[in-house]
Design a protein around this motif. Structure first.
Motif, short mmCIF file in Angstrom:
data_model
loop_
_atom_site.label_atom_id
_atom_site.label_comp_id
_atom_site.label_asym_id
_atom_site.label_seq_id
_atom_site.Cartn_x
_atom_site.Cartn_y
_atom_site.Cartn_z
N GLU A 107 0.93 -1.21 -0.15
CA GLU A 107 -0.09 -0.11 -0.18
C GLU A 107 0.77 1.35 -0.02
N ALA A 108 0.55 2.34 -0.56
CA ALA A 108 1.30 3.40 -0.62
C ALA A 108 1.27 4.23 0.62
N PRO A 109 2.50 4.56 0.91
CA PRO A 109 2.32 5.45 2.24
C PRO A 109 1.75 6.85 1.92
N VAL A 110 1.37 7.27 3.20
CA VAL A 110 0.88 8.76 3.17
C VAL A 110 2.16 9.71 3.07
N PRO A 111 2.57 10.34 2.14
CA PRO A 111 3.97 11.03 2.04
C PRO A 111 3.75 12.10 3.00
N ARG A 112 4.97 12.71 3.48
CA ARG A 112 5.24 13.84 4.43
C ARG A 112 4.99 15.03 3.41
N GLU A 113 4.23 15.91 4.24
CA GLU A 113 4.24 17.16 3.50
C GLU A 113 5.56 17.96 3.58
N MET A 114 5.94 18.38 2.31
CA MET A 114 7.35 19.15 2.34
C MET A 114 7.40 20.63 3.16
N THR A 115 8.35 20.86 4.00
CA THR A 115 8.44 22.09 4.51
C THR A 115 9.26 23.08 3.62
N LYS A 116 9.09 24.43 3.86
CA LYS A 116 10.10 25.19 2.92
C LYS A 116 11.57 24.91 2.90
N ASP A 117 11.88 24.38 3.90
CA ASP A 117 13.29 23.85 3.93
C ASP A 117 13.24 22.64 2.96
N ASP A 118 12.54 21.77 3.27
CA ASP A 118 12.69 20.87 2.37
C ASP A 118 12.53 20.98 0.68
N ILE A 119 11.45 22.01 0.53
CA ILE A 119 11.73 22.53 -0.97
C ILE A 119 12.81 22.94 -1.52
N ARG A 120 13.60 23.73 -0.45
CA ARG A 120 14.93 24.35 -0.86
C ARG A 120 15.95 23.33 -1.14
N ILE A 121 15.96 22.24 -0.06
CA ILE A 121 16.82 21.32 -0.46
C ILE A 121 16.54 20.38 -1.73
N ALA A 122 15.16 20.31 -2.04
CA ALA A 122 15.07 19.65 -3.19
C ALA A 122 15.63 20.41 -4.37
N ILE A 123 15.36 21.64 -4.53
CA ILE A 123 15.99 22.34 -5.62
C ILE A 123 17.30 22.56 -5.65
N ASP A 124 18.03 22.55 -4.24
CA ASP A 124 19.73 22.18 -4.39
C ASP A 124 19.99 20.73 -4.80
N ASP A 125 19.30 20.00 -4.50
CA ASP A 125 19.80 18.63 -5.00
C ASP A 125 19.74 18.44 -6.60
N HIS A 126 18.66 19.08 -7.34
CA HIS A 126 18.62 19.09 -8.57
C HIS A 126 19.78 19.85 -9.18
N VAL A 127 20.19 20.94 -8.60
CA VAL A 127 21.50 21.86 -9.11
C VAL A 127 22.62 20.81 -9.00
N ALA A 128 22.82 20.26 -7.66
CA ALA A 128 23.89 19.29 -7.69
C ALA A 128 24.14 18.29 -8.47
N ALA A 129 22.87 17.77 -8.69
CA ALA A 129 22.92 16.32 -9.76
C ALA A 129 23.14 17.04 -11.26
N ALA A 130 22.55 18.33 -11.62
CA ALA A 130 22.76 18.85 -12.79
C ALA A 130 24.04 19.08 -13.29
N ARG A 131 25.07 19.35 -12.20
CA ARG A 131 26.28 19.64 -12.18
C ARG A 131 27.29 18.21 -12.39
N ASN A 132 26.65 17.15 -11.52
CA ASN A 132 27.04 15.94 -11.76
C ASN A 132 26.94 15.30 -13.23
N ALA A 133 25.79 15.87 -13.62
CA ALA A 133 25.49 15.25 -15.15
C ALA A 133 26.59 15.85 -16.20
N LEU A 134 26.74 17.02 -15.92
CA LEU A 134 27.79 17.65 -16.88
C LEU A 134 29.39 17.06 -16.48
N GLN A 135 29.60 16.80 -15.25
CA GLN A 135 30.93 16.12 -15.05
C GLN A 135 30.71 14.83 -15.58
N ALA A 136 29.77 13.91 -15.80
CA ALA A 136 29.68 12.66 -16.46
C ALA A 136 29.51 12.77 -17.87
#
Length: 371
Positions: A142-171
């Protein structure tokens, strides 16, 4: 006999970001060919290299950080091992003369503790679960009830995308595509039933997408960044009552950035291509097979001649026909069946063992000679 001169799919295309030999794009498709830690298996390099004749290759969805992992054995772009694994893929594609971009796919509410390296409950815009049982590494649950993202979670998710995008160019990737479609995190912020927030990210459903795209564009250059959207797509219980004003506003906000492309899926209830093409001056990749039968050569040609797109992404047709451009040039009926039994397994079978047209003809001649 070929139809190179007559099929618009085989015409070259050039923009400020890419110079492509044809207008065929490999659509992103999850295939589960990664190690448990998210490093792509060696066979992944073979798979993409086989399809390097496409104008552009878009990878399967890759999680930017394990916080956004949506399923078991889906690949990541977080660690040094991931970068090394993907570098083998990009190198194999470039040796064949191809171009490849990495699609970053944050699962948001999609995911389950039994299929996440962190073993935690996923987080999304609101505490709204995916309907019905979900696949986990050892079956279904059964699918879990997700946790609602805080504004800090949102900022971290954006930062994660930025870091991964840089990793993509490195790859060695030629660019990055943000997955803003098909029920994943960015789509969840855009949809009515998965974004019940009352803060700024709920009052303006485009805000997260705009902040995310802007941050990644600033980090790697907008000319290396594409955005995939699927307005009105009902997959995994998504609901958008009136997509048009939301996506028009989103395009108005990100168009000035000068992105490499917009990758757009059409919809029966909302003709996104017809509505949004006039609102997008840059390169547009169209996908018309989502939630329908596989895209045919005729459908792709029709979209191009109607002026609704510059490039056409093919999914299932590219699975069973790794040499799709050559087959279209030869007027092949594209009738090779997909090995559905091994579609989501972890080896070469049903992945890299589809024959090219040349190999198919050779097998037929050998079979005829032995009769």
């Amino acid at each position: 006999m070929t139809n190179t001169a007559t099929s618009p799919l085989l015409a070259p295309y050039s923009s400020g970001s890419f110079t492509l030999p044809n207008r065929l794009v490999l659509a992103p498709m999850t295939r589960f060919r990664a190690h448990e830690d998210g490093t792509p298996l060696p066979v992944v390099a073979d798979y993409y290299a086989q399809r390097a004749e496409a104008g552009l290759l878009v990878t399967e969805g890759i999680w930017p950080h394990r916080r956004g992992q949506s399923g078991w054995r889906i690949p990541g772009l977080e660690t040094e091992a991931h970068i090394v694994g993907w570098h083998a893929v990009t190198e194999a594609v470039h040796v064949r003369g191809g171009r490849i971009v990495a699609q970053l796919m944050h699962g948001g509410r999609q995911g389950h503790p039994r299929s996440r390296l962190l073993g935690d409950v996923p987080a999304g815009p609101s505490a709204v679960p995916v309907p019905g049982p979900v696949h986990v590494k050892d079956g279904k649950a059964e699918a879990p009830v997700p946790r609602e993202m805080t504004k800090d979670d949102i900022r971290i998710a954006i930062d994660d995308h930025v870091a991964a995008a840089r990793n993509a160019l490195q790859a060695g990737f030629d660019g990055v595509e943000i997955h803003g479609a098909n029920s994943y995190l960015t789509h969840q912020f855009l949809a009515d039933n998965t974004n019940l927030r009352t803060d700024v990210y709920g009052r303006d459903k485009t805000r997260f997408a705009v902040e995310l795209v802007t941050a990644v564009a600033e980090a790697i250059g907008a000319h290396r960044l594409g955005l995939r959207l699927s307005p009105g797509n009902p997959q995994f219980g998504m609901s958008e009552r009136s997509p048009a004003p939301v996506y028009r506003a989103l395009l108005n906000a990100v168009a000035p950035l000068g992105l490499a492309y917009l990758h757009l899926t059409d919809n029966d209830d909302y003709p996104a291509l017809a509505d949004l093409r006039p609102r997008w001056n840059g390169t547009l990749i169209a996908n018309v097979g989502e939630n329908h039968a596989p895209t045919t050569q005729h459908q792709g040609e029709q979209v191009l001649t109607q002026g609704h797109a510059d490039l056409i992404s093919f999914g299932r047709a590219f699975l069973a026909h790794p040499d799709l451009p050559a087959r279209i040039a030869a007027n092949d009926p594209l009738a090779t069946p997909i090995d559905t039994e091994h579609l989501y397994t972890h080896g070469a079978q049903g992945y890299t063992d589809y024959p090219t047209l040349e190999e198919q003809h050779a097998r037929q001649l050998t079979a005829a000679a032995t009769q």
